[in-house]
Structures are given as C-alpha cells and as structure tokens.
Design a protein around this motif. Structure first.
Motif, PDB file in Angstrom:
ATOM      1  N   ILE A   1       0.834  -1.199   0.000  1.00 27.10           N
ATOM      2  CA  ILE A   1       0.000   0.000   0.000  1.00 27.10           C
ATOM      3  C   ILE A   1       0.871   1.252   0.000  1.00 27.10           C
ATOM      4  CG2 ILE A   1      -1.587   1.365   1.439  1.00 27.10           C
ATOM      5  CD1 ILE A   1      -2.879  -1.308   2.279  1.00 27.10           C
ATOM      6  N   ASP A   2       1.911   1.246   0.820  1.00 28.51           N
ATOM      7  CA  ASP A   2       2.775   2.427   0.934  1.00 28.51           C
ATOM      8  C   ASP A   2       3.560   2.688  -0.351  1.00 28.51           C
ATOM      9  OD1 ASP A   2       3.431   4.534   2.640  1.00 28.51           O
ATOM     10  OD2 ASP A   2       5.322   3.613   3.218  1.00 28.51           O
ATOM     11  N   GLU A   3       3.948   1.623  -1.030  1.00 31.62           N
ATOM     12  CA  GLU A   3       4.715   1.777  -2.260  1.00 31.62           C
ATOM     13  C   GLU A   3       3.823   2.119  -3.453  1.00 31.62           C
ATOM     14  OE1 GLU A   3       6.710  -1.944  -2.578  1.00 31.62           O
ATOM     15  OE2 GLU A   3       8.117  -1.520  -0.932  1.00 31.62           O
ATOM     16  N   THR A   4       2.553   1.710  -3.384  1.00 27.91           N
ATOM     17  CA  THR A   4       1.639   1.925  -4.502  1.00 27.91           C
ATOM     18  C   THR A   4       1.030   3.321  -4.475  1.00 27.91           C
ATOM     19  OG1 THR A   4       1.107  -0.446  -4.543  1.00 27.91           O
ATOM     20  CG2 THR A   4      -0.418   1.045  -5.668  1.00 27.91           C
ATOM     21  N   TRP A   5       0.627   3.763  -3.300  1.00 27.13           N
ATOM     22  CA  TRP A   5       0.037   5.099  -3.141  1.00 27.13           C
ATOM     23  C   TRP A   5       0.977   5.934  -2.281  1.00 27.13           C
ATOM     24  CZ3 TRP A   5      -3.108   0.630  -2.425  1.00 27.13           C
ATOM     25  CH2 TRP A   5      -3.923   0.353  -3.537  1.00 27.13           C
ATOM     26  N   LYS A   6       1.644   6.875  -2.909  1.00 29.61           N
ATOM     27  CA  LYS A   6       2.767   7.586  -2.291  1.00 29.61           C
ATOM     28  C   LYS A   6       2.354   8.652  -1.280  1.00 29.61           C
ATOM     29  CE  LYS A   6       5.780   5.405  -4.900  1.00 29.61           C
ATOM     30  NZ  LYS A   6       6.729   4.423  -4.329  1.00 29.61           N
ATOM     31  N   ASN A   7       1.104   9.108  -1.323  1.00 32.44           N
ATOM     32  CA  ASN A   7       0.687  10.160  -0.397  1.00 32.44           C
ATOM     33  C   ASN A   7       0.658   9.629   1.044  1.00 32.44           C
ATOM     34  OD1 ASN A   7      -1.626   8.540  -1.317  1.00 32.44           O
ATOM     35  ND2 ASN A   7      -2.825   9.855   0.038  1.00 32.44           N
TER      36      ASN A   7
END
Length: 228
Positions: A74-80
């Motif tokens: 999740i953290d790597e896919t959506w950077k915000n």
C-alpha cells in the motif's frame, strides 16, 4: 481507468484492522468483503491458497497476502501520506519491530492468556520484557512514526486495542501506567480524536467493544478447551 481495490477480512482481526487503517490514511476507496473464518469462501481459498487466511488485498485483480507485506505494498503503490520512514535505517528499524510484534510479543501474550500458575508468571515476565523493549522505541516521540501515525503504529495496534479487550476477558492486565507509562500515553493519543487527525481513522476501524469482547471470550474459551 478507476483502480479496483478489495479487502477480504474479518471484522475482529487485528491484522485486518492494519489494512483498513492504512487504506483510510491513504484516502484509498476500497470494497470490503467480510469472511466467515469457520466457513471460508472459495474466493478467499483461491486468492490465498498457501495460507488460506485473511487479510487479502486485491488490487486490480492481483492478490497480496500477509498484513505486513500488504502494508508495504500500500505504501509503495500510493505515495501520499507515507507510512514507512524515508530514511533507509529508520525503515529497516520499523520493519524489525513490526516483525518483533508478530513473532515475539503476540505469541508470548497468547501464552500468558492460556497458561496457569508458574507458567503464566513466567510468560508475564517474558511479555513485559518484550513490551519494554518496544516501549523504548517510543521515547521522545508522540508516535512510533514520530509526529504522525505510521507503519509501526499500525503494526502495534494490537497492543493498543486487543490487549485491552483480552484483559477484560482473562482478568489479567499487562499494559499498565506503572509498568509502561510511555506505551499508555501512546494508547491514549491513538484513542483521542482531537490529538491528531489520523486518530479519527483509527477509531473508525476499531471493532465495537461489546461485540469484540464477546468474540475474544468465545475464542479464548475454545482455545482453553483445546489446550486441556
């Protein structure tokens, strides 16, 4: 094209809560599919044929398993709103302590709940030592993620919420102000919506207390019966 995000989970699972909170902190809409773990769906068994467990995140048709792995995805896919620290050493440290929670603290806490007499006393001592090591990571910080809720805070939610419910079921309190003042202060901040914006998302994901208590009690009684 709109992204398709689905989460197969179970409402009372601390692992499931991790993923729900991460998605909410990222502002990522998702479809939630509740699983009956006593009668798992064929879809879940196909998605996670190796472990046959929740949570499973499905992103554009591709399944990702294991809660800590899903958090990183999740953290790597959506950077915000990054969850993991940007510094490589701090990232490695956060991963280490998340693994410590899953592989050390949680198994020891289960031993505390199921053991009796001297075995329970020894398990309590061991668990307190492990919790004190984790607490040292909080010194001088509001959250494990420094000023905001981050990856390690999410991994440690089991201590903030599940330990409290288990205490009421078993009648044994591990995390007290006297033993762990820093951890208790952290728990208080997580539960205080006004303390930081992220706390609203934390409390949105938190299982209803009475239902959670009944769920834990049923599981505890079944585990006790199996251990005899």
């Amino acid at each position: 094209m709109a992204e398709e995000v689905k989460l197969f989970g179970m409402w009372a699972s601390s692992y499931n809560l991790r993923i729900e909170l991460a998605l909410k902190l990222k502002g990522m809409p998702y479809e939630y599919i509740e699983e009956d773990l006593s009668n798992k769906s064929n879809v879940l068994l196909q998605l996670n044929s190796v472990h046959e467990k929740i949570p499973v995140l499905v992103h554009n048709g591709k399944p990702i398993m294991e809660s800590l792995v899903i958090l990183e995805y999740i953290d790597e896919t959506w950077k915000n709103n990054p969850l993991l620290p940007q510094d490589p050493y701090e990232r490695a440290t956060a991963r280490f302590w998340a693994k410590f929670i899953d592989e050390k603290i949680q198994p020891t806490a289960r031993n505390v709940n199921l053991a009796e007499g001297k075995e329970q006393e020894e398990a309590v001592e061991e668990c307190c030592q492990q919790l004190k090591r984790l607490e040292n990571e909080l010194k001088g910080k509001s959250f494990f993620g420094s000023d905001t809720v981050g990856y390690l805070d999410i991994a440690a939610l089991v201590i903030a919420f599940w330990f409290e419910v288990v205490r009421e079921v078993v009648g044994l309190e591990l995390v007290t102000e006297e033993r762990f003042p820093i951890l208790c202060k952290w728990i208080g901040k997580l539960q205080n919506i006004d303390a930081v914006n992220e706390c609203a998302a934390v409390n949105e994901c938190r299982p209803p207390k009475e239902e959670h208590f009944n769920n834990i009690r049923t599981r505890f009684e079944a585990a006790k019966a199996d251990s005899k």
